[in-house]
Design an enzyme around this catalytic site. Structure first.
Site, PDB file in Angstrom:
ATOM      1  N   GLY A   1     -15.707   8.049  10.316  1.00 56.75           N
ATOM      2  CA  GLY A   1     -16.441   7.678   9.326  1.00 56.75           C
ATOM      3  C   GLY A   1     -15.497   7.432   8.015  1.00 56.75           C
ATOM      4  N   VAL A   2     -15.907   7.717   6.866  1.00 55.67           N
ATOM      5  CA  VAL A   2     -15.322   7.513   5.755  1.00 55.67           C
ATOM      6  C   VAL A   2     -14.349   8.877   5.556  1.00 55.67           C
ATOM      7  CG1 VAL A   2     -15.629   7.848   3.189  1.00 55.67           C
ATOM      8  CG2 VAL A   2     -16.911   6.178   4.512  1.00 55.67           C
TER       9      VAL A   2
ATOM     10  N   GLY B   1     -13.803   6.543 -14.422  1.00 54.82           N
ATOM     11  CA  GLY B   1     -14.828   7.659 -13.949  1.00 54.82           C
ATOM     12  C   GLY B   1     -14.039   8.803 -13.504  1.00 54.82           C
ATOM     13  N   GLY B   2     -14.499   9.972 -14.183  1.00 54.36           N
ATOM     14  CA  GLY B   2     -13.989  11.381 -14.402  1.00 54.36           C
ATOM     15  C   GLY B   2     -14.587  12.230 -13.105  1.00 54.36           C
TER      16      GLY B   2
ATOM     17  N   ILE C   1     -13.365  12.459  -6.874  1.00 56.72           N
ATOM     18  CA  ILE C   1     -12.625  11.474  -6.084  1.00 56.72           C
ATOM     19  C   ILE C   1     -11.768  10.902  -7.184  1.00 56.72           C
ATOM     20  CG2 ILE C   1     -12.515   9.169  -4.956  1.00 56.72           C
ATOM     21  CD1 ILE C   1     -15.173  10.048  -3.481  1.00 56.72           C
TER      22      ILE C   1
ATOM     23  N   VAL D   1     -15.828   1.808 -20.177  1.00 54.71           N
ATOM     24  CA  VAL D   1     -15.053   0.538 -20.288  1.00 54.71           C
ATOM     25  C   VAL D   1     -15.883  -0.799 -20.516  1.00 54.71           C
ATOM     26  CG1 VAL D   1     -13.899  -0.924 -18.672  1.00 54.71           C
ATOM     27  CG2 VAL D   1     -13.263   1.470 -18.852  1.00 54.71           C
TER      28      VAL D   1
ATOM     29  N   ALA E   1     -13.592   4.619  -9.939  1.00 60.29           N
ATOM     30  CA  ALA E   1     -14.050   5.677  -9.005  1.00 60.29           C
ATOM     31  C   ALA E   1     -15.488   6.191  -9.963  1.00 60.29           C
ATOM     32  CB  ALA E   1     -13.174   6.773  -8.977  1.00 60.29           C
TER      33      ALA E   1
ATOM     34  N   HIS F   1      -5.587  43.998  -1.780  1.00 63.63           N
ATOM     35  CA  HIS F   1      -4.722  43.954  -3.036  1.00 63.63           C
ATOM     36  C   HIS F   1      -3.479  43.397  -2.735  1.00 63.63           C
ATOM     37  CE1 HIS F   1      -3.750  44.751  -7.113  1.00 63.63           C
ATOM     38  NE2 HIS F   1      -2.574  45.746  -6.589  1.00 63.63           N
TER      39      HIS F   1
HETATM   40  P1  FAD Z   1     -19.731   8.284   6.457  1.00 57.86           P
HETATM   41  O1  FAD Z   1     -18.412   9.111   6.585  1.00 57.86           O
HETATM   42  O2  FAD Z   1     -19.715   7.509   5.133  1.00 57.86           O
HETATM   43  O3  FAD Z   1     -19.644   7.380   7.671  1.00 57.86           O
HETATM   44  C1  FAD Z   1     -20.417   6.384   7.917  1.00 57.86           C
HETATM   45  C2  FAD Z   1     -20.090   5.372   9.059  1.00 57.86           C
HETATM   46  O4  FAD Z   1     -21.152   4.492   9.240  1.00 57.86           O
HETATM   47  C3  FAD Z   1     -18.885   4.653   8.570  1.00 57.86           C
HETATM   48  O5  FAD Z   1     -17.818   4.980   9.594  1.00 57.86           O
HETATM   49  C4  FAD Z   1     -19.440   3.199   8.634  1.00 57.86           C
HETATM   50  O6  FAD Z   1     -18.256   2.313   9.150  1.00 57.86           O
HETATM   51  C5  FAD Z   1     -20.623   3.242   9.385  1.00 57.86           C
HETATM   52  N1  FAD Z   1     -21.463   2.322   9.378  1.00 57.86           N
HETATM   53  C6  FAD Z   1     -22.407   1.927   8.185  1.00 57.86           C
HETATM   54  N2  FAD Z   1     -23.185   0.784   8.313  1.00 57.86           N
HETATM   55  C7  FAD Z   1     -23.039   0.756   9.769  1.00 57.86           C
HETATM   56  C8  FAD Z   1     -23.807  -0.185  10.408  1.00 57.86           C
HETATM   57  N3  FAD Z   1     -24.711  -0.893  10.141  1.00 57.86           N
HETATM   58  N4  FAD Z   1     -23.101  -0.295  11.770  1.00 57.86           N
HETATM   59  C9  FAD Z   1     -22.247   0.253  12.149  1.00 57.86           C
HETATM   60  N5  FAD Z   1     -21.622   1.263  11.437  1.00 57.86           N
HETATM   61  C10 FAD Z   1     -22.059   1.482  10.012  1.00 57.86           C
HETATM   62  N6  FAD Z   1     -16.538  15.024   1.211  1.00 57.86           N
HETATM   63  C11 FAD Z   1     -16.086  16.337   1.473  1.00 57.86           C
HETATM   64  O7  FAD Z   1     -16.965  16.953   1.832  1.00 57.86           O
HETATM   65  N7  FAD Z   1     -14.959  16.644   0.973  1.00 57.86           N
HETATM   66  C12 FAD Z   1     -13.766  16.038   0.551  1.00 57.86           C
HETATM   67  O8  FAD Z   1     -12.728  16.611   0.318  1.00 57.86           O
HETATM   68  C13 FAD Z   1     -14.171  14.702   0.502  1.00 57.86           C
HETATM   69  N8  FAD Z   1     -13.151  13.728  -0.221  1.00 57.86           N
HETATM   70  C14 FAD Z   1     -13.491  12.531  -0.155  1.00 57.86           C
HETATM   71  C15 FAD Z   1     -12.375  11.566  -0.693  1.00 57.86           C
HETATM   72  C16 FAD Z   1     -12.812  10.199  -0.661  1.00 57.86           C
HETATM   73  C17 FAD Z   1     -11.669   9.566  -1.232  1.00 57.86           C
HETATM   74  C18 FAD Z   1     -13.897   9.726  -0.473  1.00 57.86           C
HETATM   75  C19 FAD Z   1     -14.211   8.339  -0.767  1.00 57.86           C
HETATM   76  C20 FAD Z   1     -15.009  10.570   0.212  1.00 57.86           C
HETATM   77  C21 FAD Z   1     -14.745  12.087   0.156  1.00 57.86           C
HETATM   78  N9  FAD Z   1     -15.813  13.047   0.439  1.00 57.86           N
HETATM   79  C22 FAD Z   1     -15.372  14.171   0.670  1.00 57.86           C
HETATM   80  C23 FAD Z   1     -17.035  12.522   1.006  1.00 57.86           C
HETATM   81  C24 FAD Z   1     -17.397  12.361   2.276  1.00 57.86           C
HETATM   82  O9  FAD Z   1     -16.405  11.271   2.802  1.00 57.86           O
HETATM   83  C25 FAD Z   1     -18.696  11.820   2.765  1.00 57.86           C
HETATM   84  O10 FAD Z   1     -19.678  12.725   2.057  1.00 57.86           O
HETATM   85  C26 FAD Z   1     -18.935  11.965   4.148  1.00 57.86           C
HETATM   86  O11 FAD Z   1     -18.001  10.990   4.702  1.00 57.86           O
HETATM   87  C27 FAD Z   1     -20.310  11.318   4.459  1.00 57.86           C
HETATM   88  O12 FAD Z   1     -20.660  11.515   6.028  1.00 57.86           O
HETATM   89  P2  FAD Z   1     -21.889  10.410   6.528  1.00 57.86           P
HETATM   90  O13 FAD Z   1     -21.628  10.878   7.990  1.00 57.86           O
HETATM   91  O14 FAD Z   1     -22.774  10.497   5.805  1.00 57.86           O
HETATM   92  O15 FAD Z   1     -20.848   9.027   6.528  1.00 57.86           O
END
Ligand code: FAD
Length: 466
Positions: free
Chosen positions: A42-43, A181-182, A185, A237, A269, A444
């Site tokens: 995923g993400v 955006g502060g 991310i 902005v 962001a 410690h």
């Molecule tokens: P996601 O990881 O969003 O995965 C969803 C998946 O579903 C994706 O692969 C997408 O392709 C797929 N998908 C969506 N719709 C469809 C569809 N209709 N058909 C097929 N596939 C589909 N979280 C932390 O806990 N620690 C961190 O350090 C952290 N750092 C981050 C840094 C960045 C730059 C970003 C953007 C996010 C970060 N996050 C972090 C947040 C974290 O990535 C998300 O909270 C987490 O990935 C959510 O997991 P999820 O399982 O809900 O879905």
């Protein structure tokens, strides 16, 4: 067109989705996982948590090396090979996604690549590189995550204007970059680019960076970053214009520059929007709210009894570890266990320099909810380990319920705060009180000692400071 019949289909292979599919399979439930991406993860694994941490590791080492010059060790000015930095990050990601793929095969979880949408209460259609697949399921878990929010006045066809995924590509090291955006991310990516030499401006509409964190924690953060970032709070902005020589940004508000400012790159962001409305969930009878969130109960069940939802698309905090724990519970419930997702705290960590971490109630939340609490704070300026590590910009704060003495929250700012937070999370989950924490012998000199000492401060029993 191929057809698959399965007990469980999981839509989305992020930390929520793969954790759910793996747990379900371990419990004997035949599982299929669908994701538009080729790689599982995923993400978080592909364009989120993991690649950002690989780059933040580089940033941290650069900063530590620079800091050593104060103590007589000089490495000189760093030079950067962006191709190598990028391949370090990409190798980290591929090591983990390959690992996931292996674990999936080992469990015989079938991965269907493609974009999935519900066509009925027990059917999902997937359109992917190998054509269409119809999946008939007994149970489904919607784990389709979230995507970055776009702003309507920001040009879409200029690759100098990026979201977090674009920023992770590290196409170059811009001379001047705006973080719009502060939040966590934006600040993490700002930390990376600043360490590599970019001049960073951060603009935030609210009166504080990372608005969810406590004011005292963010005050210390502002002090530590004052020579690194130019921050514009209570400023928004209003326009972004692409020109040949750069991206021109117009601001309005308390710290707004009078004229538009030119940037080499802009990172937008401003948060993430849930993908609940993109999967035709309503065709399965699942209600999705107007923002794209799906409502669930404590067993992660939607309004349709055999369909569950987890992760970013069910609400805040949008974090990987929340998603994976929810995934486990949903899978366990589907396999017949009477489990609930009911944590006392979900940790949040900004892997900035210094790190900012909190779990359980923040002081802001405790005040809003009228809790009878007391905060005990241990400043790292009094910690032997922090002084010896040149890391005194930090503090550890614990919140206790005044009636019971039980810990209800904690926040840390300082180097490695995220690693330290686990102890506080465990104490909250186990219902520990201040005495339990104060009487736990901490090694410690460690930064963790500050947790024991904060508890001693609450107890009024502190005798000495390391
Ligand atoms: P996601 O990881 O969003 O995965 C969803 C998946 O579903 C994706 O692969 C997408 O392709 C797929 N998908 C969506 N719709 C469809 C569809 N209709 N058909 C097929 N596939 C589909 N979280 C932390 O806990 N620690 C961190 O350090 C952290 N750092 C981050 C840094 C960045 C730059 C970003 C953007 C996010 C970060 N996050 C972090 C947040 C974290 O990535 C998300 O909270 C987490 O990935 C959510 O997991 P999820 O399982 O809900 O879905």
């Amino acid at each position: 067109m191929s057809e698959i019949k399965t007990q469980l289909v999981v839509l989305g292979a992020g930390p929520g989705g793969y954790s759910a599919a793996f747990r379900a399979s371990d419990l004997g439930v035949d599982s299929v996982i669908v994701d538009a991406r080729e790689a599982l993860g995923g993400v978080c694994l592909n364009v989120g948590c993991i690649p950002s941490k690989a780059l933040l590791h580089v940033a941290k080492v650069i900063q530590e090396a620079k800091q050593l010059s104060k103590h007589g060790v000089n490495f000189g000015e760093p030079s950067f090979d962006l191709d190598k930095i990028r391949s370090w990050k990409d190798d980290v990601v591929s090591q983990l996604t390959k690992g996931l793929s292996g674990m999936s095969k080992m469990r015989k979880v079938k991965h269907v690549q493609g974009y999935g949408k519900f066509t009925g209460a027990n059917t999902l259609e997937v359109e992917g590189p190998d054509g269409k697949t119809t999946i008939t399921f007994e149970h489904a878990i919607i784990a389709a995550g979230s995507d970055p929010i776009e702003l309507p006045f920001v040009p879409k066809d200029d690759d100098r204007i990026m979201d977090s995924t674009g920023a992770l590509e590290m196409k170059d090291i811009p001379g001047k970059m705006l973080i719009l955006g502060g939040g966590i991310i934006g600040l993490e990516m700002g930390t990376v680019y600043q360490a590599l030499g970019s001049k960073i401006d951060v603009v935030e509409f609210l009166d504080q960076l990372i608005p969810a964190a406590d004011k005292d924690i963010m005050k210390m953060y502002m002090k530590t970053i004052k020579n690194k970032f130019n921050t514009m709070l209570e400023t928004k902005v209003t326009d972004v214009e692409s020109k040949d020589d750069g991206v021109y940004v117009t601001f309005e508000g308390k710290q707004a520059p009078a004229e538009p400012v030119r940037y080499d790159r802009v990172l937008v962001a401003v948060g993430r929007r849930p993908n609940g409305s993109l999967v035709d969930a309503e065709k399965a009878g699942v209600k999705v709210d107007e923002r794209g969130f799906i409502n669930v109960d404590k067993q992660l069940r939607t309004n349709v009894a055999h369909i569950f939802a987890i992760g970013d698309l069910i609400g805040q905090p949008m974090l990987a570890h929340k998603a994976s724990h929810e995934g486990h519970v949903a899978a366990e419930v589907i396999s017949g266990k009477k489990h609930f997702f009911d944590p006392r705290g979900i940790p949040s960590v900004a892997y900035t320099e210094p790190e900012i971490a909190w779990v359980g109630f923040t002081e802001k939340e405790a005040k809003e909810q009228g809790l009878n609490y007391e905060a005990a704070t241990f400043p790292w300026a009094a910690s032997g380990r922090a002084i010896a590590s040149d890391a005194t910009d930090g503090l550890t704060k614990l919140l206790f319920d005044k009636d019971t003495g039980r810990i209800i929250g904690g926040a840390i700012i300082g180097t490695n705060a995220g690693e330290m937070l686990g102890e506080i999370g465990l104490a909250i989950e186990m219902g520990a009180d201040a005495e339990d924490i104060a009487l736990t012998v901490h090694a410690h000199p460690t930064l963790n000692e500050s947790i024991g000492l904060a508890a001693e401060i609450f107890e009024g029993s502190i005798t000495d400071m390391p």
